[in-house]
Write a protein that holds these residues in place. Structure first.
Motif, PDB file in Angstrom:
ATOM      1  N   GLN A 102       2.486   9.215   0.227  1.00 42.72           N
ATOM      2  CA  GLN A 102       3.468   8.143   0.296  1.00 42.72           C
ATOM      3  C   GLN A 102       4.249   8.209   1.603  1.00 42.72           C
ATOM      4  O   GLN A 102       4.338   9.256   2.237  1.00 42.72           O
ATOM      5  CB  GLN A 102       4.403   8.209  -0.918  1.00 42.72           C
ATOM      6  CG  GLN A 102       3.677   7.826  -2.187  1.00 42.72           C
ATOM      7  CD  GLN A 102       4.519   7.945  -3.433  1.00 42.72           C
ATOM      8  OE1 GLN A 102       5.696   8.294  -3.398  1.00 42.72           O
ATOM      9  NE2 GLN A 102       3.905   7.640  -4.567  1.00 42.72           N
ATOM     10  N   LYS A 103       4.786   7.082   1.999  1.00 43.63           N
ATOM     11  CA  LYS A 103       5.566   6.921   3.246  1.00 43.63           C
ATOM     12  C   LYS A 103       4.709   7.076   4.498  1.00 43.63           C
ATOM     13  O   LYS A 103       5.196   7.430   5.553  1.00 43.63           O
ATOM     14  CB  LYS A 103       6.759   7.870   3.273  1.00 43.63           C
ATOM     15  CG  LYS A 103       7.713   7.648   2.100  1.00 43.63           C
ATOM     16  CD  LYS A 103       9.013   8.352   2.322  1.00 43.63           C
ATOM     17  CE  LYS A 103       9.914   8.257   1.136  1.00 43.63           C
ATOM     18  NZ  LYS A 103      10.477   6.972   0.867  1.00 43.63           N
ATOM     19  N   LYS A 123       2.416   4.473   5.171  1.00 43.26           N
ATOM     20  CA  LYS A 123       1.970   3.091   5.359  1.00 43.26           C
ATOM     21  C   LYS A 123       0.628   2.772   4.710  1.00 43.26           C
ATOM     22  O   LYS A 123       0.005   1.754   5.019  1.00 43.26           O
ATOM     23  CB  LYS A 123       1.962   2.697   6.834  1.00 43.26           C
ATOM     24  CG  LYS A 123       3.341   2.810   7.486  1.00 43.26           C
ATOM     25  CD  LYS A 123       3.372   2.148   8.829  1.00 43.26           C
ATOM     26  CE  LYS A 123       4.694   2.315   9.524  1.00 43.26           C
ATOM     27  NZ  LYS A 123       5.819   1.664   8.921  1.00 43.26           N
ATOM     28  N   GLN A 173       1.065  -0.297   2.519  1.00 40.11           N
ATOM     29  CA  GLN A 173       1.148  -1.471   3.397  1.00 40.11           C
ATOM     30  C   GLN A 173      -0.243  -1.889   3.850  1.00 40.11           C
ATOM     31  O   GLN A 173      -0.571  -3.078   3.858  1.00 40.11           O
ATOM     32  CB  GLN A 173       2.032  -1.142   4.593  1.00 40.11           C
ATOM     33  CG  GLN A 173       2.228  -2.290   5.540  1.00 40.11           C
ATOM     34  CD  GLN A 173       3.205  -1.937   6.671  1.00 40.11           C
ATOM     35  OE1 GLN A 173       3.937  -0.955   6.610  1.00 40.11           O
ATOM     36  NE2 GLN A 173       3.190  -2.739   7.710  1.00 40.11           N
ATOM     37  N   LEU A 179       8.901  -2.530   0.521  1.00 37.72           N
ATOM     38  CA  LEU A 179       7.585  -2.721   1.127  1.00 37.72           C
ATOM     39  C   LEU A 179       7.203  -4.196   1.103  1.00 37.72           C
ATOM     40  O   LEU A 179       6.818  -4.774   2.123  1.00 37.72           O
ATOM     41  CB  LEU A 179       6.523  -1.893   0.395  1.00 37.72           C
ATOM     42  CG  LEU A 179       5.072  -2.255   0.717  1.00 37.72           C
ATOM     43  CD1 LEU A 179       4.706  -1.862   2.134  1.00 37.72           C
ATOM     44  CD2 LEU A 179       4.127  -1.615  -0.279  1.00 37.72           C
ATOM     45  N   TYR A 180       7.302  -4.808  -0.066  1.00 37.69           N
ATOM     46  CA  TYR A 180       6.886  -6.203  -0.189  1.00 37.69           C
ATOM     47  C   TYR A 180       7.770  -7.128   0.644  1.00 37.69           C
ATOM     48  O   TYR A 180       7.276  -8.084   1.239  1.00 37.69           O
ATOM     49  CB  TYR A 180       6.852  -6.633  -1.660  1.00 37.69           C
ATOM     50  CG  TYR A 180       5.776  -5.904  -2.447  1.00 37.69           C
ATOM     51  CD1 TYR A 180       4.457  -5.866  -2.000  1.00 37.69           C
ATOM     52  CD2 TYR A 180       6.072  -5.250  -3.630  1.00 37.69           C
ATOM     53  CE1 TYR A 180       3.469  -5.201  -2.708  1.00 37.69           C
ATOM     54  CE2 TYR A 180       5.093  -4.583  -4.348  1.00 37.69           C
ATOM     55  CZ  TYR A 180       3.789  -4.562  -3.888  1.00 37.69           C
ATOM     56  OH  TYR A 180       2.819  -3.912  -4.591  1.00 37.69           O
ATOM     57  N   LYS A 185       9.206  -6.335   3.461  1.00 36.78           N
ATOM     58  CA  LYS A 185       8.763  -6.161   4.852  1.00 36.78           C
ATOM     59  C   LYS A 185       7.509  -6.974   5.140  1.00 36.78           C
ATOM     60  O   LYS A 185       7.272  -7.376   6.278  1.00 36.78           O
ATOM     61  CB  LYS A 185       8.488  -4.686   5.140  1.00 36.78           C
ATOM     62  CG  LYS A 185       9.727  -3.851   5.314  1.00 36.78           C
ATOM     63  CD  LYS A 185       9.370  -2.403   5.576  1.00 36.78           C
ATOM     64  CE  LYS A 185      10.606  -1.532   5.516  1.00 36.78           C
ATOM     65  NZ  LYS A 185      10.291  -0.104   5.514  1.00 36.78           N
TER      66      LYS A 185
END
Length: 152
Positions: A84-85, A87, A90, A122-123, A125
């Motif tokens: 996680q973190k 990307k 994404q 996230l969404y 962004k």
């Protein structure tokens, strides 16, 4: 590092690993294995996995299409805790949006829990906007945030 991560469509032999990740990420509201198998059967090209250079699954996402209303839905997105973190979520979501666009589906929706700020961030962004909060989305008194994106 995400440079060693590849996003690809799911293979049948990925399903058990996906199910384990699904359980870790969403229990008790996770999809059962047989439902994941059915998503694999009906929407194979919208079922994506992130794998490392050893073909180990580090994340997945899948969606479907409401053909009557020409709306794409993202049903699930999860990444292993250790990745996680980075990307990966994404990248999976971008690829799902690309697949939707290739099918001329430009309106995309998803739901998430109101307390899942990492997912909401996230969404947002990626251009999704909170549309509404549905207090009884799953008919079990669990609230969900409905988010929408116009991907035209």
């Amino acid at each position: 590092m995400t440079s060693a991560i590849t996003i690809r469509t799911i293979l049948k032999n990925d399903l058990k690993t996906i199910f384990q990740l699904e359980e870790e990420a969403f229990k008790p509201m996770h999809y059962p294995l047989f439902v994941l198998r059915q998503f694999y059967d009906i929407a194979h090209d919208l079922f994506l996995v992130a794998v490392d250079e050893h073909n180990q699954i580090k994340g997945y996402g899948f969606g479907g299409i409401d053909c009557d209303n020409k709306i794409g839905w993202i049903f699930a997105l999860a990444v292993t805790k250790s990745e996680q973190k980075k990307k990966i979520g994404q990248r999976i979501t971008h690829q799902l949006l690309t697949v939707f666009k290739s099918k001329n589906i430009n309106k995309i929706q998803l739901t998430t829990t109101p307390d899942n700020s990492p997912a909401i961030n996230l969404y947002e962004k990626l251009g999704f906007e909170k549309n509404s909060e549905v207090m009884d989305y799953y008919c079990d008194d669990s609230p969900r945030i409905l988010m929408k994106l116009d991907n035209s």
